[in-house]
Design an enzyme around this catalytic site. Structure first.
Site, short mmCIF file in Angstrom:
data_model
loop_
_atom_site.label_atom_id
_atom_site.label_comp_id
_atom_site.label_asym_id
_atom_site.label_seq_id
_atom_site.Cartn_x
_atom_site.Cartn_y
_atom_site.Cartn_z
N THR A 20 30.60 35.44 37.88
CA THR A 20 31.49 35.59 36.72
C THR A 20 31.14 34.63 35.60
O THR A 20 31.19 34.98 34.42
CB THR A 20 32.95 35.37 37.15
OG1 THR A 20 33.32 36.38 38.10
CG2 THR A 20 33.89 35.43 35.96
N SER A 62 28.50 37.89 43.03
CA SER A 62 28.43 37.24 44.35
C SER A 62 28.89 38.13 45.48
O SER A 62 28.63 37.84 46.65
CB SER A 62 29.23 35.93 44.35
OG SER A 62 30.62 36.17 44.37
N THR A 93 32.43 33.38 42.45
CA THR A 93 33.47 32.79 43.30
C THR A 93 33.78 33.59 44.55
O THR A 93 34.28 33.03 45.53
CB THR A 93 34.78 32.61 42.50
OG1 THR A 93 35.22 33.89 42.03
CG2 THR A 93 34.57 31.68 41.32
N ASP A 94 33.50 34.90 44.56
CA ASP A 94 33.94 35.73 45.67
C ASP A 94 33.34 35.31 47.01
O ASP A 94 34.01 35.35 48.04
CB ASP A 94 33.64 37.20 45.41
CG ASP A 94 34.59 37.80 44.38
OD1 ASP A 94 35.62 37.16 44.09
OD2 ASP A 94 34.32 38.90 43.87
#
Length: 339
Positions: A20, A62, A93-94
């Site tokens: 992101t 990710s 972040t995932d």
């Protein structure tokens, strides 16, 4: 007048991987498009802090990161390890918690910091957490006391094996599960809660993993119909159970029979509950499983750390159960305090 002493800036390798933080809007939603150099242009305050070199081994959302990408990151850090004082990895972040855990096992005893960060909103937006997270990560990587694999996010420093994404949109996306934050960042100052003790052994790199691991998440009334296929095709099965752990009646008999049929399989019990870990001795459903199966228990380890550590064990440790059990319970980067 005395000549002003020349200040030698620390050398930091910036490893961009997408996510992101590096995304732009498209007709189909956000997708990583911002280059490493563009990312750095948004945080000019770090120019006088350190000498930065940027590389981009891959550029992914990710959600698409796989174990081969972890091996690639290890290879990059290993290649440049002697030439840099620290490393900052920009990541989505995932799956950031999985990557942080994996790198904790694949790069051990590093006296140089390997910092992973990202953002909930792209860096090119007017309102974003990306600039602060990225800037904080460089400040942390430049500190003499920093070492090992950590996540720096929302002003918090989290051990790589203890992070969990607990919010999908808010800036405070990550928590440290059942372990203190290592430090917090305030106005570019590092307030450490735990001292960084020197490692007793030299840094060691591992680039091999086995992703032949299956996560069996239990739900009420789960059917045993797929159990024979899972046991046949996977070398390790992580059972994400209810509460403190155990096997429910709906799959109990076939599960135990398959454990006896495949004694070489690595079976690990963990819990779906975020905090306080497993304890299979509490209830009959857990005690019975420990008695009838050669099972390991995750205790206070996060599911992300359990998955990454299992892949690392399968790829790097002898295949006898005793050796793997000993390695599984050996604490690495604060992943467990269970004794």
């Amino acid at each position: 007048m005395r000549k002003q002493e020349r200040i030698t800036l620390k050398k930091i390798l910036f490893i961009a991987t997408g996510g992101t933080i590096a995304s732009k809007k498209t007709e189909n939603g956000l997708t990583p498009q911002i280059t490493p150099e563009e990312l750095l242009s948004y945080i000019p305050e770090v120019e006088g802090l350190c000498d930065i070199t940027a590389v981009q081994p891959f550029n992914l959302d990710s959600s698409n990161v796989v174990p081969e990408n972890w091996s690639t990151l290890v290879s990059v850090v290993r290649e440049y390890y002697d030439d840099f004082n620290g490393f900052v990895i920009a990541h989505g972040t995932d799956t950031m918690a999985y990557t942080a855990a994996a790198l904790s096992y694949m790069i051990q005893n590093s006296p140089k910091p390997i910092v992973i960060t990202g953002a909930q909103r792209p860096i090119n937006l007017d309102i974003t957490d990306a600039k602060t997270n990225l800037s904080d990560s460089f400040y942390y990587a430049c500190d003499d006391a920093s070492q090992g694999v950590q996540i720096v996010f929302d002003g918090k420093v989290i051990a790589g094996t203890r992070a969990k994404k607990v919010r999908t949109k808010s800036y405070n996306a990550f928590s440290s599960i059942d372990f203190p934050y290592l430090a917090v960042m305030q106005d570019r100052r590092i307030l450490r809660y735990l001292p960084m003790l020197p490692y007793e052994k030299p840094v060691r790199f591992y680039e091999t993993l086995s992703d032949n691991v299956f996560l069996l998440k239990l739900i009420p009334g789960i059917s045993p119909v797929l159990l024979p296929v899972i046991f046949e095709h996977y070398d390790a099965i992580i059972v994400e159970s209810f509460g403190v752990g155990g096997i429910p009646a709906s799959i109990k008999e076939p599960f135990y029979e398959l454990c006896q049929k495949y004694p070489e399989k690595l079976i690990i019990m963990c819990t779906q509950v975020s905090h306080e870990g497993s304890d299979m001795t509490v209830y009959e459903v857990g005690h019975e499983m420990k008695t009838l199966c050669n099972v390991l228990e995750s205790y206070d380890m996060t599911p992300e750390a359990v998955a990454a550590k299992t892949m690392w064990l399968l790829g790097n440790r002898p295949d006898d159960h005793e050796s793997r059990e000993k390695a599984f319970y050996k604490p690495i980067n604060y992943d467990t305090v269970w004794k």
